[in-house]
Enzyme design. Structure first.
Site, PDB file in Angstrom:
ATOM      1  N   HIS A  67       0.822  -1.219   0.000  1.00 42.70           N
ATOM      2  CA  HIS A  67       0.000   0.000   0.000  1.00 42.70           C
ATOM      3  C   HIS A  67       0.855   1.268   0.000  1.00 42.70           C
ATOM      4  CE1 HIS A  67      -4.286  -1.507   1.085  1.00 42.70           C
ATOM      5  NE2 HIS A  67      -3.628  -2.408   0.379  1.00 42.70           N
ATOM      6  N   ASP A  68       2.081   1.176   0.479  1.00 43.84           N
ATOM      7  CA  ASP A  68       2.983   2.322   0.406  1.00 43.84           C
ATOM      8  C   ASP A  68       3.484   2.509  -1.022  1.00 43.84           C
ATOM      9  OD1 ASP A  68       4.563   4.488   1.406  1.00 43.84           O
ATOM     10  OD2 ASP A  68       6.315   3.184   1.347  1.00 43.84           O
ATOM     11  N   ASP A  75       7.890   5.261  -0.515  1.00 43.27           N
ATOM     12  CA  ASP A  75       8.504   6.430   0.124  1.00 43.27           C
ATOM     13  C   ASP A  75       8.088   6.617   1.583  1.00 43.27           C
ATOM     14  OD1 ASP A  75       5.883   7.169  -0.160  1.00 43.27           O
ATOM     15  OD2 ASP A  75       6.259   8.946  -1.405  1.00 43.27           O
ATOM     16  N   SER A  77       5.269   7.189   2.764  1.00 42.58           N
ATOM     17  CA  SER A  77       4.200   8.190   2.951  1.00 42.58           C
ATOM     18  C   SER A  77       3.007   7.613   3.709  1.00 42.58           C
ATOM     19  CB  SER A  77       3.741   8.753   1.602  1.00 42.58           C
ATOM     20  OG  SER A  77       3.268   7.724   0.748  1.00 42.58           O
ATOM     21  N   ASN A  95      -7.352   1.859   3.354  1.00 41.95           N
ATOM     22  CA  ASN A  95      -6.531   1.718   4.569  1.00 41.95           C
ATOM     23  C   ASN A  95      -7.313   1.854   5.881  1.00 41.95           C
ATOM     24  OD1 ASN A  95      -4.158   1.422   3.041  1.00 41.95           O
ATOM     25  ND2 ASN A  95      -3.907   3.642   2.879  1.00 41.95           N
ATOM     26  N   PRO A 164      -5.754  -0.985  -5.722  1.00 43.58           N
ATOM     27  CA  PRO A 164      -6.889  -1.744  -6.265  1.00 43.58           C
ATOM     28  C   PRO A 164      -7.826  -2.222  -5.157  1.00 43.58           C
ATOM     29  CG  PRO A 164      -4.770  -2.737  -6.904  1.00 43.58           C
ATOM     30  CD  PRO A 164      -4.472  -1.632  -5.942  1.00 43.58           C
ATOM     31  N   HIS A 194      -1.837 -13.219  -0.818  1.00 38.24           N
ATOM     32  CA  HIS A 194      -3.067 -13.596  -0.105  1.00 38.24           C
ATOM     33  C   HIS A 194      -3.051 -15.065   0.327  1.00 38.24           C
ATOM     34  CE1 HIS A 194      -5.702  -9.995  -1.618  1.00 38.24           C
ATOM     35  NE2 HIS A 194      -4.720  -9.629  -0.808  1.00 38.24           N
TER      36      HIS A 194
END
Length: 322
Positions: A67-68, A75, A77, A95, A164, A194
């Site tokens: 997810h980053d 980075d 974030s 998230n 996604p 997964h």
């Protein structure tokens, strides 16, 4: 004219290649060998202790890295808390009430700061902890490229657009991954993450009640036992993404898809009469092929738009800018 056009295209291609390759080329597997020689053992022991406490945490840490990287590159974030000047990514739709493990990243960063203060970025801590999680849960090992620096800002909007969703169809999955430079094969291999972890009822409710052709009836019934049809009821009830070996990193996820037992709509889309069926079949029959492609895809994902050189900063606390 034609040759001029071809030459111009070649020049453009080389420029794009340089731009894409220049930042990732500055990443290296021995980036901290002199400045932080105890880095790997420090991260590994903290990740191990977190997984010992809760096995699911391995999947959660791996997901944080994913997810980053998908939002403006790898980075760090994602780790930034909201401030008065910007809304961070933690409360973006993919998230909120979902991304977890931030406290573990805090613990790892604190441990790393003790052995080499202000040297290792939070973005690199994420990359190493993702690899360690896979290895600890029985998956493949690889050398992590390092040298990323941390973003000074974050984007909730970009997180909402780029990550996604579990309701994505195959074309949407392919285009989401393609947008960050990952191939269809990379997408299928990375979806194999997964093989570990859990999902909340709210992410698969529609699949187990509304889909019939692409889901095994008894599997749907089993999942319905712990995921009520009514929205707002049991939304956070969990189910394993891989019903066979939910805490072991292996290729059973792909075997489940062939048996119409993918938990998420987006999972089953990989084996539903489309262009990725053959890749799923190959991975279900050949675990070493899956492992090898997963490693390749993880390294490629780690190369997405890193901040290097004098860009960004090395955060002391992963939750806020220095």
């Amino acid at each position: 004219m034609a040759s001029l056009k071809i030459n111009a295209n070649i020049v453009l291609f080389l420029l794009v290649s340089l731009l894409i390759g220049s930042s990732s080329a500055q990443l290296s597997t021995n980036f901290y060998s002199k400045s932080c020689p105890k880095l790997y053992q420090t991260v590994k022991s903290t990740v191990q202790s977190a997984i010992n406490k809760e096995t699911r945490m391995g999947a959660s840490l791996l997901r944080l890295f994913f997810h980053d990287c998908f939002v403006n590159g790898c980075d760090g974030s994602l780790l930034l808390d909201d401030t008065s000047s910007f809304t961070g990514e933690k409360r973006a739709a993919p998230n909120v009430n979902s991304a977890r493990g931030f406290e573990v990243i805090d613990n790892i960063k604190s441990a790393v700061e003790k052995v080499c203060p202000a040297v290792v970025s939070c973005a690199d801590v994420l990359a190493i902890s993702a690899r360690d999680s896979v290895v600890i849960l029985g998956g493949p090992n690889w050398n992590v490229k390092l040298g990323r620096r941390d973003a000074r800002t974050a984007s909730q909007g970009a997180a909402n657009r780029s990550i996604p969703s579990p309701t994505s169809n195959l074309n949407r999955l392919i285009s989401s991954f393609s947008a960050v430079g990952l191939s269809t094969k990379d997408m299928v291999a990375l979806s194999g993450a997964h093989t570990i972890g859990q999902a909340r009822c709210t992410t698969f409710r529609s699949r187990i009640y509304n889909e019939t052709n692409s889901i095994d009836a008894s599997f749907a019934k089993t999942r319905q036992n712990n995921c009520p049809r009514t929205s707002g009821s049991g939304d956070n009830n969990l189910a394993p993404l891989d019903l066979q070996t939910p805490t072991k990193f292996d290729n059973n996820y792909f075997k489940n898809l062939i048996n119409k037992k993918g938990l998420l709509h987006s999972d089953q889309q990989l084996f539903n009469g489309g262009s990725t069926d053959s890749i799923v079949t190959s991975y279900s029959n050949n675990p070493s092929s899956f492992s090898s492609d997963f490693v390749t895809a993880m390294i490629k994902m780690g190369d997405i738009r890193p901040l290097t050189g004098s860009n960004g900063e090395i955060r002391k606390n992963c939750r806020r800018r220095n």
